[in-house]
Scaffold this motif. Structure first.
Motif, PDB file in Angstrom:
ATOM      1  N   PHE A 149      71.833-115.570 -17.267  1.00 34.34           N
ATOM      2  CA  PHE A 149      71.619-114.134 -17.087  1.00 34.34           C
ATOM      3  C   PHE A 149      71.180-113.477 -18.388  1.00 34.34           C
ATOM      4  O   PHE A 149      70.216-112.708 -18.415  1.00 34.34           O
ATOM      5  CB  PHE A 149      72.899-113.465 -16.558  1.00 34.34           C
ATOM      6  N   TYR A 150      71.886-113.774 -19.493  1.00 35.89           N
ATOM      7  CA  TYR A 150      71.547-113.105 -20.757  1.00 35.89           C
ATOM      8  C   TYR A 150      70.209-113.586 -21.319  1.00 35.89           C
ATOM      9  O   TYR A 150      69.530-112.839 -22.029  1.00 35.89           O
ATOM     10  CB  TYR A 150      72.681-113.260 -21.774  1.00 35.89           C
ATOM     11  N   ASP A 151      69.830-114.795 -20.987  1.00 35.89           N
ATOM     12  CA  ASP A 151      68.487-115.270 -21.345  1.00 35.89           C
ATOM     13  C   ASP A 151      67.445-114.408 -20.625  1.00 35.89           C
ATOM     14  O   ASP A 151      66.485-113.910 -21.233  1.00 35.89           O
ATOM     15  CB  ASP A 151      68.367-116.754 -20.926  1.00 35.89           C
ATOM     16  N   TRP A 152      67.666-114.206 -19.331  1.00 33.43           N
ATOM     17  CA  TRP A 152      66.747-113.380 -18.529  1.00 33.43           C
ATOM     18  C   TRP A 152      66.741-111.935 -19.041  1.00 33.43           C
ATOM     19  O   TRP A 152      65.698-111.302 -19.149  1.00 33.43           O
ATOM     20  CB  TRP A 152      67.196-113.447 -17.058  1.00 33.43           C
ATOM     21  N   TYR A 160      68.905-107.493 -11.753  1.00 32.08           N
ATOM     22  CA  TYR A 160      68.460-106.155 -12.180  1.00 32.08           C
ATOM     23  C   TYR A 160      69.630-105.177 -12.168  1.00 32.08           C
ATOM     24  O   TYR A 160      69.790-104.355 -13.066  1.00 32.08           O
ATOM     25  CB  TYR A 160      67.340-105.644 -11.274  1.00 32.08           C
ATOM     26  N   GLU A 161      70.423-105.279 -11.110  1.00 23.36           N
ATOM     27  CA  GLU A 161      71.579-104.391 -10.966  1.00 23.36           C
ATOM     28  C   GLU A 161      72.566-104.627 -12.125  1.00 23.36           C
ATOM     29  O   GLU A 161      73.045-103.680 -12.751  1.00 23.36           O
ATOM     30  CB  GLU A 161      72.248-104.690  -9.616  1.00 23.36           C
ATOM     31  N   ARG A 162      72.814-105.895 -12.439  1.00 25.76           N
ATOM     32  CA  ARG A 162      73.762-106.220 -13.515  1.00 25.76           C
ATOM     33  C   ARG A 162      73.223-105.758 -14.874  1.00 25.76           C
ATOM     34  O   ARG A 162      73.969-105.218 -15.687  1.00 25.76           O
ATOM     35  CB  ARG A 162      74.012-107.739 -13.521  1.00 25.76           C
ATOM     36  N   CYS A 204      65.248-100.467 -13.527  1.00 31.29           N
ATOM     37  CA  CYS A 204      65.872-101.754 -13.164  1.00 31.29           C
ATOM     38  C   CYS A 204      66.750-101.614 -11.925  1.00 31.29           C
ATOM     39  O   CYS A 204      66.760-102.489 -11.056  1.00 31.29           O
ATOM     40  CB  CYS A 204      66.709-102.286 -14.320  1.00 31.29           C
ATOM     41  N   GLU A 205      67.464-100.496 -11.863  1.00 27.23           N
ATOM     42  CA  GLU A 205      68.314-100.288 -10.688  1.00 27.23           C
ATOM     43  C   GLU A 205      67.443-100.207  -9.425  1.00 27.23           C
ATOM     44  O   GLU A 205      67.774-100.782  -8.382  1.00 27.23           O
ATOM     45  CB  GLU A 205      69.138 -99.004 -10.857  1.00 27.23           C
ATOM     46  N   TYR A 206      66.311 -99.502  -9.557  1.00 29.76           N
ATOM     47  CA  TYR A 206      65.385 -99.387  -8.425  1.00 29.76           C
ATOM     48  C   TYR A 206      64.814-100.762  -8.058  1.00 29.76           C
ATOM     49  O   TYR A 206      64.729-101.120  -6.866  1.00 29.76           O
ATOM     50  CB  TYR A 206      64.265 -98.406  -8.787  1.00 29.76           C
ATOM     51  N   GLN A 230      73.594-101.997 -15.084  1.00 28.44           N
ATOM     52  CA  GLN A 230      74.991-101.556 -15.225  1.00 28.44           C
ATOM     53  C   GLN A 230      75.550-101.883 -16.611  1.00 28.44           C
ATOM     54  O   GLN A 230      76.216-101.045 -17.223  1.00 28.44           O
ATOM     55  CB  GLN A 230      75.844-102.205 -14.140  1.00 28.44           C
ATOM     56  N   GLU A 231      75.258-103.080 -17.098  1.00 26.84           N
ATOM     57  CA  GLU A 231      75.792-103.458 -18.422  1.00 26.84           C
ATOM     58  C   GLU A 231      75.168-102.607 -19.527  1.00 26.84           C
ATOM     59  O   GLU A 231      75.840-102.217 -20.482  1.00 26.84           O
ATOM     60  CB  GLU A 231      75.557-104.956 -18.674  1.00 26.84           C
ATOM     61  N   THR A 232      73.854-102.342 -19.391  1.00 29.79           N
ATOM     62  CA  THR A 232      73.196-101.513 -20.411  1.00 29.79           C
ATOM     63  C   THR A 232      73.745-100.093 -20.363  1.00 29.79           C
ATOM     64  O   THR A 232      73.950 -99.459 -21.397  1.00 29.79           O
ATOM     65  CB  THR A 232      71.667-101.498 -20.203  1.00 29.79           C
ATOM     66  N   MET A 233      74.004 -99.606 -19.144  1.00 33.99           N
ATOM     67  CA  MET A 233      74.525 -98.239 -19.010  1.00 33.99           C
ATOM     68  C   MET A 233      75.908 -98.122 -19.643  1.00 33.99           C
ATOM     69  O   MET A 233      76.259 -97.065 -20.179  1.00 33.99           O
ATOM     70  CB  MET A 233      74.573 -97.869 -17.522  1.00 33.99           C
ATOM     71  N   LYS A 234      76.663 -99.210 -19.609  1.00 31.14           N
ATOM     72  CA  LYS A 234      77.988 -99.189 -20.243  1.00 31.14           C
ATOM     73  C   LYS A 234      77.837 -98.967 -21.759  1.00 31.14           C
ATOM     74  O   LYS A 234      78.580 -98.196 -22.354  1.00 31.14           O
ATOM     75  CB  LYS A 234      78.706-100.517 -19.972  1.00 31.14           C
ATOM     76  N   ILE A 235      76.845 -99.633 -22.337  1.00 28.88           N
ATOM     77  CA  ILE A 235      76.607 -99.457 -23.787  1.00 28.88           C
ATOM     78  C   ILE A 235      76.138 -98.030 -24.062  1.00 28.88           C
ATOM     79  O   ILE A 235      76.546 -97.399 -25.040  1.00 28.88           O
ATOM     80  CB  ILE A 235      75.546-100.447 -24.307  1.00 28.88           C
ATOM     81  N   VAL A 236      75.260 -97.525 -23.173  1.00 25.79           N
ATOM     82  CA  VAL A 236      74.751 -96.156 -23.352  1.00 25.79           C
ATOM     83  C   VAL A 236      75.915 -95.162 -23.314  1.00 25.79           C
ATOM     84  O   VAL A 236      75.989 -94.249 -24.142  1.00 25.79           O
ATOM     85  CB  VAL A 236      73.699 -95.818 -22.263  1.00 25.79           C
TER      86      VAL A 236
END
Lengths: 465, 196
Positions: free
Chosen positions: A215-218, A50-52, A38-40, A55-61
């Motif tokens: 955004f969260y729908d997407w 994609y960036e958001r 997604c970052e790519y 980043q948000e998923t990485m915070k959970i990880v």
């Protein structure tokens, strides 16, 4: 519970702790794969969503990583404290491997924290940041492959495990199958967890925050797509893994597919079909927020019909007996499949049925893509039921993992290491299906409570602060 | 209105069809299958009902949203746990090493690739088809040859398979008298006699 065994015992403790370790490990290994993708994609398409998402998923990880380590350590303590003979043998024979594992775990932790904490600092040098993410995934995958070797060894050890080299122990008969199955399952699991997070954020976001809801729908759409795309490959990987088990020792396969654990697989079939149906239902609801997409809806009735017929054929059992040697209280012609339709209980029919379910799911996705391509998507205007579908899917995905883990362990029967080290503990028993399902339900509940706390602390409380 | 009628009609067909079919027809499903098909039809009806359901509006409060999420989660897992509880169950069985019964040892022999029974014979849908299906061999064996009991018939079939070959099958089974010990033969026989 058999008489004389306390309600809370060593076996249950190792069961829950190991499952929770595996669930968190699956998430922290699976999610970073598509975080980097997604970052790519964000870099390439300049689409900031994609960036958001990444980043948000990485915070959970990052938060979940600690929990994976915590349950891993707890599992090791229980093994050493309560299953000493097994722990001595495993840690002794695999000693060099565990040394490498510890080293790689350290490297993975460093890469993970560097990747997370340099997100903003390296915003202008994205390619370097993405490279760190790729390295994190490579190391994480090797860590998983090493531990899969230990797990698969316990079910399919090579001849003379005491004399075999570490490589022979590692490269056992089902190592490849388990690696393939877990790698794909982790991606699917990670996708569904992202979808769960998106649904959580969508449903709890303020009504005036249209941008957040869009955004969260997407994000839910992307998470579900990744989850389903990997899920489609999973039955094939499962088949390869099962075939390896069969080639190693057919008695294990008989126990799994035709004897005591056969009904466990019927329930597993229900779970997998529900996952596919849930994914199709999400697409059906999603298509309704696409202006111009209504014309594609009519095809979905056919898709559901084929999926339901597939479900029926896949699940119809050979008989309603709990094991191969069980005696029936009803006449056998009542509880066994009629003679002229026995083919419905055979593998070719099951294979065809699951193929049909997979094909119609792929077809539904193509319809959905076509609707997106020809219509206008109204992000954030989705039916609330779609978010329930995104909670339903991860619930079942987590339950399936919690349920399949014990099946793999129970396949060893009375052995810690199949036909080499016997399980002589007093809790050595094959639990019935109902008991196993309740245990899987408890594990799933604990995992969801912990994940909800992660979401809440990471995004709701932190944002308020 | 059409959907409930279709569901009722299919469920009725599931329960009425066996009244018109004999066991000999090989098409008559027993009552557990009727319950199974009924559940599938009801579930199918629920799926198609959900396709018609009106859109659900967004929640007005976070508490309600969270509560609904918990309900969806508990409902999804609860239904699966319930299904697992009504499916056929075996009791807790201690499996400590060395405690295997003759029947269990016989089953292990049947599935052992070095012995190879399963390569030609099917039990409960698993195995080859070059030899007869043995899923219910204990019930069938006593009827193969008049005056010969199921036990004697099976013993002979293991030691000298050529003595009697079930019609429509080829004479390909090797004798097992030399390949297995007398204890192993007895275990295998016990296992086969348990397949009623």
């Amino acid at each position: 519970m058999p008489p004389g065994i306390p309600l809370i015992n060593d076996r249950l403790i190792i069961w829950v702790v190991a499952e929770l370790h595996l669930l968190f490990a699956a998430f922290v290994l699976g999610a970073p794969i598509f975080i980097v993708i997604c970052e790519y994609l964000g870099l390439r398409t300049k689409d900031s969503r994609y960036e958001r998402l990444a980043q948000e998923t990485m915070k959970i990880v990052a938060i979940s990583y600690s929990l994976a380590a915590l349950f891993g350590a707890a599992m090791t303590f229980v093994l050493i404290g309560k299953y000493q003979a097994l722990a001595n043998f495993i840690f002794g024979r695999f000693y060099p491997l565990f040394g490498l594992y510890a080293l790689l775990l350290l490297v993975e932790s460093i890469l993970m924290y560097v990747y997370w904490y340099t997100w903003d600092a390296l915003a202008a040098r994205k390619r370097i940041h993405i490279s760190i993410g790729v390295a994190l995934n490579l190391v994480g995958t090797v860590v998983m492959i090493l531990m899969n070797g230990v797990g698969s060894f316990m079910l399919t050890p090579p001849p003379s495990p005491e004399q075999a080299s570490v490589w022979q122990l590692l490269n056992n008969a089902t190592w490849t199958g388990l690696n393939l199955h877990r790698f794909i399952a982790n991606i699917s699991f990670g996708g569904f967890m992202v979808a769960l997070f998106a649904a959580f954020m969508f449903l709890t976001s303020r009504k005036d925050k249209d941008e957040d809801r869009a955004f969260y729908d997407w994000m839910g759409y992307i998470g579900n797509f990744i989850g389903v795309a990997a899920l489609i490959l999973l039955p094939v990987a499962g088949y390869i893994y099962a075939k390896e088990i069969f080639a190693y020792n057919a008695t294990i396969s008989t126990l799994l597919m035709a004897d005591k654990l056969a009904w466990f697989f019927v329930i597993q079939g229900v779970l997998v079909v529900l996952l596919f149906l849930g994914a199709i239902y999400y697409m059906w609801l999603s298509i309704q927020r696409i202006r111009g997409g209504v014309r594609f809806r009519s095809y979905f009735r056919g898709v559901f019909l084929v999926a339901l017929v597939g479900l029926t054929v896949w699940l119809v059992p050979q008989n309603f007996l709990p094991s191969l040697t069980a005696e029936s209280t009803s006449p056998i012609e009542e509880v066994a499949i009629p003679e002229r339709v026995t083919f419905l209980g055979m593998m070719p029919a099951k294979g065809l049925a699951v193929s049909a379910v997979i094909l119609v799911t792929a077809f539904a996705y193509l319809l959905y893509r076509q609707a997106i391509a020809t219509g206008t998507m109204a992000w954030g205007k989705i039916d609330t039921k779609a978010q329930f579908a995104l909670i339903f899917l991860p619930s079942l995905a987590v339950f399936t993992m919690s349920f399949m883990g014990p099946i793999r362990e129970l396949a060893r029967g009375q052995w810690h290491i199949f036909q080499f080290m016997a399980d002589t503990t007093r809790e050595s028993f094959v639990p019935p299906l109902s008991y196993t399902a309740i245990m899987a339900g408890i594990t799933t509940l604990v995992f969801f409570l912990l994940m909800s706390a992660v979401f809440w602390l990471g995004f709701k409380v932190a944002h308020k602060g | 209105m059409r959907l409930p009628l279709i569901v009722v009609a299919v469920v009725a067909a599931v329960w009425l069809a066996p009244l018109f079919l004999s066991v000999e027809s090989g098409l008559r499903f027993g009552w557990p299958y009727q319950i199974f098909f009924t559940l599938v039809v009801l579930f199918g009806g629920f799926v198609f009902y959900m396709l018609r359901a009106k859109p659900t509006p967004p929640f007005k409060s976070t508490g309600k949203a969270f509560g609904s999420m918990v309900l969806v989660f508990l409902g999804s897992i609860g239904v699966i746990v319930l299904l697992a509880n009504v499916a056929p169950q075996f009791g807790f069985e201690e499996t400590s090493a060395g405690g295997a019964t003759a029947e269990e040892r016989g089953r292990a022999l049947f599935s052992n690739p070095n012995v190879g029974c399963f390569l030609c014979h099917t039990i409960a849908g698993s195995g080859g088809t070059r030899g007869p299906d043995l899923s219910h061999v204990a019930s069938v064996a006593g009827k193969r040859r008049p005056g010969v009991s199921a036990e004697d018939y099976l013993k002979e079939s293991l030691q000298d398979p050529a003595a009697f070959v079930v019609p429509t099958f080829d004479k390909i089974m090797p004798p097992f008298a030399q390949r297995l010990s007398s204890e192993e033969l007895a275990d295998l026989l016990t296992y086969l006699l348990s397949l009623k």
